[in-house]
Each structure stands twice: as C-alpha cells, then as structure tokens.
Design an enzyme around this catalytic site. Structure first.
Site, mmCIF file in Angstrom:
data_model
loop_
_atom_site.group_PDB
_atom_site.id
_atom_site.type_symbol
_atom_site.label_atom_id
_atom_site.label_comp_id
_atom_site.label_asym_id
_atom_site.label_seq_id
_atom_site.Cartn_x
_atom_site.Cartn_y
_atom_site.Cartn_z
ATOM 1 N N SER A 144 7.928 15.774 60.851
ATOM 2 C CA SER A 144 8.228 17.291 60.240
ATOM 3 C C SER A 144 7.041 18.004 60.449
ATOM 4 O O SER A 144 5.937 17.596 60.397
ATOM 5 C CB SER A 144 8.528 17.088 58.762
ATOM 6 O OG SER A 144 8.750 18.548 58.293
ATOM 7 N N TYR A 157 6.943 14.248 49.934
ATOM 8 C CA TYR A 157 7.516 14.324 51.322
ATOM 9 C C TYR A 157 6.202 14.604 52.265
ATOM 10 O O TYR A 157 6.348 14.016 53.326
ATOM 11 C CB TYR A 157 8.275 15.699 51.134
ATOM 12 C CG TYR A 157 9.089 16.087 52.580
ATOM 13 C CD1 TYR A 157 10.154 15.148 53.024
ATOM 14 C CD2 TYR A 157 8.854 16.911 53.459
ATOM 15 C CE1 TYR A 157 10.663 15.234 54.053
ATOM 16 C CE2 TYR A 157 9.437 17.186 54.457
ATOM 17 C CZ TYR A 157 10.481 16.225 54.934
ATOM 18 O OH TYR A 157 11.234 16.653 56.107
HETATM 19 N N1 NAP Z 1 16.652 19.687 58.004
HETATM 20 C C1 NAP Z 1 15.045 20.009 58.356
HETATM 21 O O1 NAP Z 1 14.656 21.254 57.993
HETATM 22 C C2 NAP Z 1 14.141 19.220 58.726
HETATM 23 C C3 NAP Z 1 12.990 19.640 59.212
HETATM 24 C C4 NAP Z 1 12.006 18.830 59.444
HETATM 25 C C5 NAP Z 1 12.403 17.208 59.439
HETATM 26 N N2 NAP Z 1 13.363 16.976 59.121
HETATM 27 C C6 NAP Z 1 13.621 15.334 59.183
HETATM 28 O O2 NAP Z 1 14.937 15.124 59.989
HETATM 29 C C7 NAP Z 1 15.602 13.916 59.480
HETATM 30 C C8 NAP Z 1 16.941 14.154 59.437
HETATM 31 O O3 NAP Z 1 17.187 15.140 58.388
HETATM 32 P P1 NAP Z 1 18.356 16.140 58.616
HETATM 33 O O4 NAP Z 1 17.862 17.618 58.249
HETATM 34 O O5 NAP Z 1 19.410 15.786 59.736
HETATM 35 O O6 NAP Z 1 19.294 15.797 57.341
HETATM 36 P P2 NAP Z 1 20.737 15.393 56.961
HETATM 37 O O7 NAP Z 1 21.511 16.555 57.228
HETATM 38 O O8 NAP Z 1 20.646 15.318 55.185
HETATM 39 O O9 NAP Z 1 21.075 13.944 57.594
HETATM 40 C C9 NAP Z 1 20.421 12.969 57.040
HETATM 41 C C10 NAP Z 1 20.938 11.674 57.515
HETATM 42 O O10 NAP Z 1 20.343 10.427 57.053
HETATM 43 C C11 NAP Z 1 21.141 9.561 56.105
HETATM 44 N N3 NAP Z 1 20.470 8.890 55.384
HETATM 45 C C12 NAP Z 1 19.733 9.351 54.180
HETATM 46 N N4 NAP Z 1 19.048 8.367 53.440
HETATM 47 C C13 NAP Z 1 19.312 7.334 53.993
HETATM 48 C C14 NAP Z 1 18.802 5.854 53.978
HETATM 49 N N5 NAP Z 1 18.246 5.712 52.849
HETATM 50 N N6 NAP Z 1 19.151 5.014 54.700
HETATM 51 C C15 NAP Z 1 20.086 5.319 55.769
HETATM 52 N N7 NAP Z 1 20.526 6.655 56.261
HETATM 53 C C16 NAP Z 1 20.180 7.655 55.283
HETATM 54 C C17 NAP Z 1 22.424 10.459 55.626
HETATM 55 O O11 NAP Z 1 23.370 9.830 55.396
HETATM 56 P P3 NAP Z 1 23.675 9.162 54.051
HETATM 57 O O12 NAP Z 1 23.149 10.240 52.857
HETATM 58 O O13 NAP Z 1 25.226 8.813 53.702
HETATM 59 O O14 NAP Z 1 22.969 7.881 53.846
HETATM 60 C C18 NAP Z 1 22.450 11.363 56.974
HETATM 61 O O15 NAP Z 1 23.154 10.732 57.782
HETATM 62 C C19 NAP Z 1 14.593 13.525 58.236
HETATM 63 O O16 NAP Z 1 13.760 12.358 58.429
HETATM 64 C C20 NAP Z 1 14.060 14.791 57.719
HETATM 65 O O17 NAP Z 1 12.981 14.575 57.043
HETATM 66 C C21 NAP Z 1 14.594 17.660 58.709
#
Ligand code: NAP
Length: 241
Positions: A144, A157
């Site tokens: 991130s 975070y």
């Molecule tokens: N969205 C943003 O603005 C953003 C920005 C920078 C970086 N990121 C990074 O991108 C990555 C993905 O985030 P996203 O934005 O796509 O979020 P998201 O839409 O909330 O998706 C997260 C996914 O991870 C799964 N998950 C959560 N906790 C877990 C665990 N303990 N074990 C296995 N699976 C787990 C969730 O499913 P379940 O809850 O059913 O397990 C879901 O499939 C993360 O690492 C986040 O830090 C996101």
C-alpha cells in the site's frame, strides 16, 4: 501486452472480493489455473463456480485464513495437488483497521499484524520450495502507499505495510538467483470492500479492482531478465484537499 497464462497456476489469497477477485478474473480470462481463497467458505465456493463459468482458465477453491500457518501450508499443497504445481503467488489478503495508539487494544494490533504480515510469511514460506523446484515463479505482495506514508490512526496498518515493503525487498534478494521474482505493488485508494459499506458507485475517482488486475497482468508479461520490484499506483485525480 496480453499474456497467455495457459499451463500456469496462481494462488491468490483473499480472492473472493476486491482486488484479489479482479486479479483472479483477469488470470482465468488469460487461460490460467487459479486457486481462489478467503476465510468464508461460501464465498470461495461461489467465486470459484462463477470463474469456472467464465473460463477459459480454471478455478479451484480452498478456504484459508492466512493468520493460520497450517491452513496456509494446506492452501499451497492443495494448489499443487489440484493443478500439479504453482507458478504465481499473490499475497493479497489484508485488512485495514484504523485506531490511534491511545485507543488501541492488543487484539486489534494482533489481528492486523497476523493478517497483513504473518499471512504473507506463512504462504510465501510454503510456496517457495515449489517455486525453487521449478526454477521460476513470481510472488506478488499487495502492499500500500500506506507502506510509505504514515498517518494518524495508522499505527497498526502502517506497521504492516511498511513491514511488508521491507519483507518483500528482502525476499526479492533471497530469491532472485533462484529465478523467482518478488514484487511489491503499492496502491492508493481502491474502490473495494476494504472500506466500510463496500465499493461506492460514486467513487469513480478511486482506482478500481480492474486497474490492479491490469497492473498484475502487465507485470507478468515482462521478460525473465526484468524485475519491476516496487510499483506505486494511485488515483490520478483524487478530490482536492
Ligand atoms: N482498497 C484499498 O484502498 C487498498 C489500498 C491499498 C492496499 N490495499 C490492500 O489490498 C489488499 C486487498 O484489499 P481489498 O481492497 O481488495 O479488500 P477487500 O475488498 O475487503 O477484499 C479482501 C479479501 O481478503 C479476504 N480476507 C480478509 N482477511 C482474510 C484472512 N485473514 N485470510 C484470508 N483472506 C482474508 C476477504 O475475504 P474474507 O473476509 O471472507 O476472508 C476478501 O476476499 C489488502 O492487502 C489491502 O491492504 C487496499
């Protein structure tokens, strides 16, 4: 550049929704075999069925909570059993929970660290012997911009994403001479379930999951001699402050 992933297998943690799901869709569309995973078995089954419907690649679902080292080992072994090997690991599963240090419970800290950092360690350590045996492969860690820019409320975070960047660079140096490339992708705001209430129709200014999928697919198209090891991507026109 379009890439053909026929004959390639990817494991994507947290691939039922958000960024992981978009990356899975792009890989299956490119003919790849993809292991779909998250903590929620029902979502894993539904996403796997939808991706197999879309094809032409294949999907196989294995529920896994990345906080659990044994479950991560089973995820990787399950992928090898289902598809005969593993070529790409996308460490994507992650949570964003925000609180100031003066308000933070130990459980809150632990959950963040165990999901965003321990999970990457468990899955990578399990996958590396398989990648080394093949003599090639790619580990892509979803970091991130919060791995470079601290903010109030980001104690936990920021710690995970700054840590992940250092961990990714060290892994890259450990593995490059084995033919394994390791990359940290560092997005700014992406319109996903990461934020309360889920993806917001009016947040078109944010990155969308498909932008990250495109980045991953472009990355995989680089020739073996080239390793983009740290990539920042951000919305081009966020609201003015
Ligand atoms: N969205 C943003 O603005 C953003 C920005 C920078 C970086 N990121 C990074 O991108 C990555 C993905 O985030 P996203 O934005 O796509 O979020 P998201 O839409 O909330 O998706 C997260 C996914 O991870 C799964 N998950 C959560 N906790 C877990 C665990 N303990 N074990 C296995 N699976 C787990 C969730 O499913 P379940 O809850 O059913 O397990 C879901 O499939 C993360 O690492 C986040 O830090 C996101």
């Amino acid at each position: 550049m379009a890439i053909d992933l026929s004959g390639k297998t990817a494991v994507i943690t947290g691939s039922t929704k958000g960024i992981g799901r978009s990356v899975a869709e792009a890989m299956v569309a490119a003919g790849g075999s993809v292991v779909i995973s998250s903590r929620t078995a029902g979502d894993v089954a539904a996403a796997t069925a939808e991706l197999n419907e879309q094809g032409p690649g294949r999907a196989h679902g294995i529920p896994c909570d990345v906080r659990d080292g044994e479950a991560c080992a089973q995820l990787i072994e399950g992928a090898v059993e289902a598809f005969g090997g593993i070529d790409i690991l996308v460490n994507n599963a992650g949570l964003g929970r925000f609180a100031k240090i003066q308000e933070m419970e130990t459980e809150f800290w632990d959950t963040q660290i165990r999901t965003n950092l321990d999970g990457v360690f468990h899955c990578s350590r399990a996958a590396v012997p398989h990648l080394i045996r093949k003599g090639e492969g790619w580990i892509i860690n979803i970091g991130s911009l919060a791995g470079r820019n601290a903010f109030s409320g980001g104690v936990a975070y920021n710690a995970t994403k700054f840590g992940l960047l250092g961990m990714t660079e060290a892994m890259m140096l450990d593995l490059r001479h084995e033919g394994i490339r390791v990359t940290c992708i560092m997005p700014g705001s992406v319109n996903t379930h990461f934020f309360e209430g889920g993806p917001h129709p009016e947040h078109e200014w944010k990155l969308q999951g498909e932008d990250l999928a495109r980045l991953v697919m472009d990355l995989l198209a680089f020739p073996p001699r080239a390793l983009p090891s740290k990539i920042e991507i951000r919305p081009s026109q966020p609201p003015r402050k």
